[in-house]
Design a protein around this motif. Sequence first.
Motif, PDB file in Angstrom:
ATOM      1  N   THR A 141       0.838  -1.194   0.000  1.00  0.00           N
ATOM      2  CA  THR A 141       0.000   0.000   0.000  1.00  0.00           C
ATOM      3  C   THR A 141       0.874   1.245   0.000  1.00  0.00           C
ATOM      4  OG1 THR A 141      -1.713  -1.188   1.201  1.00  0.00           O
ATOM      5  CG2 THR A 141      -1.831   1.216   1.226  1.00  0.00           C
ATOM      6  N   GLY A 142       1.954   1.190   0.739  1.00  0.00           N
ATOM      7  CA  GLY A 142       2.985   2.223   0.729  1.00  0.00           C
ATOM      8  C   GLY A 142       4.323   1.586   0.412  1.00  0.00           C
ATOM      9  N   SER A 189       4.364   2.411  -5.447  1.00  0.00           N
ATOM     10  CA  SER A 189       3.783   1.379  -4.587  1.00  0.00           C
ATOM     11  C   SER A 189       2.740   0.592  -5.368  1.00  0.00           C
ATOM     12  CB  SER A 189       3.132   2.024  -3.362  1.00  0.00           C
ATOM     13  OG  SER A 189       2.071   2.869  -3.769  1.00  0.00           O
ATOM     14  N   ALA A 190       2.305  -0.523  -4.804  1.00  0.00           N
ATOM     15  CA  ALA A 190       1.252  -1.301  -5.446  1.00  0.00           C
ATOM     16  C   ALA A 190      -0.022  -0.480  -5.564  1.00  0.00           C
ATOM     17  CB  ALA A 190       0.994  -2.578  -4.649  1.00  0.00           C
ATOM     18  N   SER A 191      -0.321   0.316  -4.550  1.00  0.00           N
ATOM     19  CA  SER A 191      -1.541   1.130  -4.613  1.00  0.00           C
ATOM     20  C   SER A 191      -1.409   2.225  -5.661  1.00  0.00           C
ATOM     21  CB  SER A 191      -1.844   1.738  -3.242  1.00  0.00           C
ATOM     22  OG  SER A 191      -0.779   2.537  -2.789  1.00  0.00           O
ATOM     23  N   ALA A 192      -0.203   2.786  -5.838  1.00  0.00           N
ATOM     24  CA  ALA A 192      -0.001   3.812  -6.864  1.00  0.00           C
ATOM     25  C   ALA A 192      -0.174   3.233  -8.261  1.00  0.00           C
ATOM     26  CB  ALA A 192       1.388   4.437  -6.720  1.00  0.00           C
ATOM     27  N   VAL A 193       0.369   2.036  -8.483  1.00  0.00           N
ATOM     28  CA  VAL A 193       0.219   1.388  -9.786  1.00  0.00           C
ATOM     29  C   VAL A 193      -1.250   1.038 -10.031  1.00  0.00           C
ATOM     30  CG1 VAL A 193       0.820  -0.648 -11.157  1.00  0.00           C
ATOM     31  CG2 VAL A 193       2.576   0.527  -9.823  1.00  0.00           C
ATOM     32  N   SER A 194      -1.929   0.577  -8.992  1.00  0.00           N
ATOM     33  CA  SER A 194      -3.355   0.262  -9.125  1.00  0.00           C
ATOM     34  C   SER A 194      -4.143   1.497  -9.556  1.00  0.00           C
ATOM     35  CB  SER A 194      -3.912  -0.263  -7.800  1.00  0.00           C
ATOM     36  OG  SER A 194      -3.342  -1.511  -7.473  1.00  0.00           O
ATOM     37  N   LYS A 195      -3.882   2.617  -8.912  1.00  0.00           N
ATOM     38  CA  LYS A 195      -4.594   3.853  -9.233  1.00  0.00           C
ATOM     39  C   LYS A 195      -4.301   4.295 -10.674  1.00  0.00           C
ATOM     40  CE  LYS A 195      -5.319   8.545  -7.432  1.00  0.00           C
ATOM     41  NZ  LYS A 195      -5.034   9.305  -8.655  1.00  0.00           N
ATOM     42  N   ILE A 250      16.642  -6.328  -1.383  1.00  0.00           N
ATOM     43  CA  ILE A 250      15.546  -7.298  -1.333  1.00  0.00           C
ATOM     44  C   ILE A 250      14.228  -6.565  -1.559  1.00  0.00           C
ATOM     45  CG2 ILE A 250      14.402  -9.083   0.030  1.00  0.00           C
ATOM     46  CD1 ILE A 250      16.994  -9.082   1.803  1.00  0.00           C
ATOM     47  N   ILE A 251      13.509  -6.946  -2.595  1.00  0.00           N
ATOM     48  CA  ILE A 251      12.231  -6.308  -2.916  1.00  0.00           C
ATOM     49  C   ILE A 251      11.097  -7.272  -2.580  1.00  0.00           C
ATOM     50  CG2 ILE A 251      10.831  -5.214  -4.697  1.00  0.00           C
ATOM     51  CD1 ILE A 251      13.407  -3.718  -4.154  1.00  0.00           C
ATOM     52  N   GLY A 252      10.169  -6.812  -1.755  1.00  0.00           N
ATOM     53  CA  GLY A 252       9.037  -7.642  -1.367  1.00  0.00           C
ATOM     54  C   GLY A 252       7.721  -6.917  -1.569  1.00  0.00           C
ATOM     55  N   GLY A 253       6.689  -7.402  -0.903  1.00  0.00           N
ATOM     56  CA  GLY A 253       5.374  -6.789  -1.012  1.00  0.00           C
ATOM     57  C   GLY A 253       4.606  -7.250  -2.232  1.00  0.00           C
ATOM     58  N   GLY A 254       3.389  -6.742  -2.358  1.00  0.00           N
ATOM     59  CA  GLY A 254       2.488  -7.198  -3.414  1.00  0.00           C
ATOM     60  C   GLY A 254       3.016  -6.999  -4.807  1.00  0.00           C
ATOM     61  N   LEU A 255       3.701  -5.886  -5.061  1.00  0.00           N
ATOM     62  CA  LEU A 255       4.182  -5.620  -6.415  1.00  0.00           C
ATOM     63  C   LEU A 255       5.243  -6.621  -6.844  1.00  0.00           C
ATOM     64  CD1 LEU A 255       3.127  -3.392  -8.259  1.00  0.00           C
ATOM     65  CD2 LEU A 255       5.203  -2.093  -7.776  1.00  0.00           C
TER      66      LEU A 255
END
Length: 325
Positions: A141-142, A189-195, A250-255
Amino acid sequence: MRHVIALDVGGTGMKAALVGADGTLLYEARRPTGRDRGPDAVVESILDFAADLRTHGATRFGEPAAAAGVAVPGIVDAERGIAVYAANLGWSDVPLRDLLSTRLEGVPVALGHDVRTGGLAEGRIGAGKGADRFLFVPLGTGIAGAIGIGGAIEPGAHGSAGEIGHIVVRPGGPPCGCGQRGCLERLASASAVSKAWAEASGDPQADAADCAKAVESGDPRARKVWQDAVDALADGLLTALTLLDPHTLIIGGGLAEAGETLFTPLRAAVAARVVQFQTLPDIVPAALGDTAGCLGAGLLAWDLVDRRTGDRNTDPTTDPTEVAT
């Protein structure tokens, strides 16, 4: 059997485990936080969950937990054991460590920030294992970050080290909740790409995962949205790499769940920005997924045991793949 309680508190749910001294997950459970009932109810849900874990451990393994580790979101004062602020849980200045220790009948408690705790796990037993300098960046999200140095996470002088999401990468860009404009998390962020993809595709329900699929199918609109995010991310990461010089990123999270759809262009974009005096780090996906926070909480608890007794005779940095329920 000696064990500790590990608890990872999220915005809507909690993940917990009982963890053996060798890192083995002896028991796992999940519960909702109950945030719809207000911040006091969230705190009570955490206390109840921890107490139930203590009872289960004492019954099953013949002794109470040696310690507990708890990871929470928001601003955390780990030294004083206070959950200072979390917008998504509605609390402020909660003395969570003392409340938990009291509910757990004196069991010592370590409190940590969720991203830094997840970074601790990724660094010791996940994708950063063996790297004495690493940066963990979850894209959700962030965007936040955890700076790993010598097997520990650097909290900073005031507990806010690693907030890479608030590096300004596009001056004058979209406003951020922190008060700045053009912050990294508002663009990558994943939320930015979603938007951005919802606007570009005309589908208000579209999200970052949909954008990644459209990229893979060759949609030029999706490629533009995706590359804009990758470029912004690379700019932010370059600033971090210049300051920190890590061996591993290390890159993690939803994206990151997009796999090479993200990592191939990201590695290329970062490599194109690195200059002669800089060394390009390994850029790798996180290995522990949504269990990182819980595993990290277990490590915090065992670290606390070490500091208090110094007598643990097994290594907590082994790969905790054996699970008993």
